[in-house]
Design a protein around this motif. Structure first.
Motif, mmCIF file in Angstrom:
data_model
loop_
_atom_site.group_PDB
_atom_site.id
_atom_site.type_symbol
_atom_site.label_atom_id
_atom_site.label_comp_id
_atom_site.label_asym_id
_atom_site.label_seq_id
_atom_site.Cartn_x
_atom_site.Cartn_y
_atom_site.Cartn_z
ATOM 1 N N PRO A 1 7.190 -23.988 -35.735
ATOM 2 C CA PRO A 1 7.939 -25.102 -35.169
ATOM 3 C C PRO A 1 9.352 -24.653 -34.807
ATOM 4 C CG PRO A 1 7.840 -25.320 -37.536
ATOM 5 C CD PRO A 1 6.977 -24.149 -37.159
ATOM 6 N N LYS A 2 9.912 -25.318 -33.846
ATOM 7 C CA LYS A 2 11.272 -24.985 -33.435
ATOM 8 C C LYS A 2 12.236 -25.412 -34.539
ATOM 9 C CE LYS A 2 10.604 -25.261 -28.489
ATOM 10 N NZ LYS A 2 11.049 -25.892 -27.244
ATOM 11 N N PRO A 3 13.253 -24.599 -34.796
ATOM 12 C CA PRO A 3 14.201 -24.956 -35.855
ATOM 13 C C PRO A 3 15.031 -26.181 -35.451
ATOM 14 C CG PRO A 3 14.939 -23.013 -34.696
ATOM 15 C CD PRO A 3 13.573 -23.325 -34.180
ATOM 16 N N ARG A 4 15.295 -27.024 -36.444
ATOM 17 C CA ARG A 4 16.114 -28.203 -36.209
ATOM 18 C C ARG A 4 17.455 -27.998 -36.891
ATOM 19 N NH1 ARG A 4 12.875 -32.911 -38.594
ATOM 20 N NH2 ARG A 4 14.983 -33.236 -39.279
ATOM 21 N N PHE A 5 18.495 -28.310 -36.198
ATOM 22 C CA PHE A 5 19.837 -28.203 -36.751
ATOM 23 C C PHE A 5 20.421 -29.602 -36.830
ATOM 24 C CE2 PHE A 5 19.134 -24.097 -34.639
ATOM 25 C CZ PHE A 5 19.220 -23.281 -35.747
ATOM 26 N N ASP A 6 20.367 -30.167 -38.017
ATOM 27 C CA ASP A 6 20.841 -31.530 -38.204
ATOM 28 C C ASP A 6 22.304 -31.599 -38.605
ATOM 29 O OD1 ASP A 6 18.360 -32.531 -37.622
ATOM 30 O OD2 ASP A 6 17.694 -32.536 -39.707
ATOM 31 N N PHE A 7 22.917 -30.474 -38.928
ATOM 32 C CA PHE A 7 24.272 -30.549 -39.430
ATOM 33 C C PHE A 7 25.269 -31.043 -38.388
ATOM 34 C CE2 PHE A 7 23.590 -26.162 -38.158
ATOM 35 C CZ PHE A 7 24.687 -25.887 -37.359
ATOM 36 N N TYR A 8 24.952 -30.897 -37.104
ATOM 37 C CA TYR A 8 25.848 -31.452 -36.087
ATOM 38 C C TYR A 8 25.913 -32.971 -36.218
ATOM 39 C CZ TYR A 8 25.577 -26.886 -33.848
ATOM 40 O OH TYR A 8 25.639 -25.557 -33.590
ATOM 41 N N LYS A 9 24.753 -33.584 -36.397
ATOM 42 C CA LYS A 9 24.717 -35.037 -36.551
ATOM 43 C C LYS A 9 25.316 -35.454 -37.887
ATOM 44 C CE LYS A 9 20.623 -35.472 -33.697
ATOM 45 N NZ LYS A 9 19.195 -35.755 -33.671
#
Length: 189
Positions: free
Chosen positions: A71-79
């Motif tokens: 799966p593509k990595p998710r970067f939630d830290f921006y949100k």
């Protein structure tokens, strides 16, 4: 009897020579070894590489499987950073813990702790340096655990926010770090 060393018979150097008179140079052996090594490496790589399966159904299903496996990595830290952002008003210069009491009838005082030492001479040395900076510095001895005594070097107490800020800025200008401590008046910790 004297011996004549000038006419000494020297034994000729005996070198092992090739029986046919031809000797193969060392660089030829080096090149032959490099070629054999390269051949052995390519042979080893070709024998150990897995062969692709030639099933046409497997090739059609293969891209779908690889997409589901990685799966593509998710970067939630921006949100998360945007959601946890706190806007500080421009008029506020210090945090809540660093503010001096506005009301003199308040029962809380603020001091600056510049250092804490296990032995008295180091604390006295820092206190002398702070006095030379024209700051009201003193030492408070505190028992931490089971007879272990530490000597805190503190500046203050301060009656107003301006005095606290000026003392802190003079400490920062002279490369001293200080903790702002809040405590009840007339209590020595």
């Amino acid at each position: 009897m004297s011996k004549d060393f000038a006419k000494r018979n020297a034994a000729p150097n005996r070198r092992a020579s090739a029986p046919s008179g031809k000797q193969v140079p060392a660089w030829v052996w080096f090149i032959i070894g490099a070629i054999c090594g390269a051949f052995a490496m390519t042979l080893g790589f070709t024998l150990h590489t897995p062969k692709p399966v030639s099933d046409p159904n497997a090739e059609a299903a293969k891209p779908a499987e690889t997409e589901s496996k990685t799966p593509k990595p998710r970067f939630d830290f921006y949100k998360l950073l945007q959601e946890s952002e706190q806007i500080v008003p421009a008029t506020e210069t210090m945090g809540e813990a660093e503010k001096a009491p506005e009301n003199p009838a308040n029962n809380i005082e603020y001091i600056l702790q510049v250092g804490s030492f296990p032995n008295q001479p180091e604390a006295d040395k820092l206190r002398a340096q702070l006095i030379l900076l024209n700051l009201d510095a003193h030492i408070e001895s505190v028992e931490i655990h089971k007879g272990e005594i530490w000597h805190r070097v503190v500046v203050g107490p301060f009656g107003s926010q301006e005095k606290l800020a000026s003392a802190r800025s003079s400490l920062v200008a002279n490369q001293y770090t200080a903790l702002v401590l809040k405590r009840a008046k007339n209590s020595k910790k």
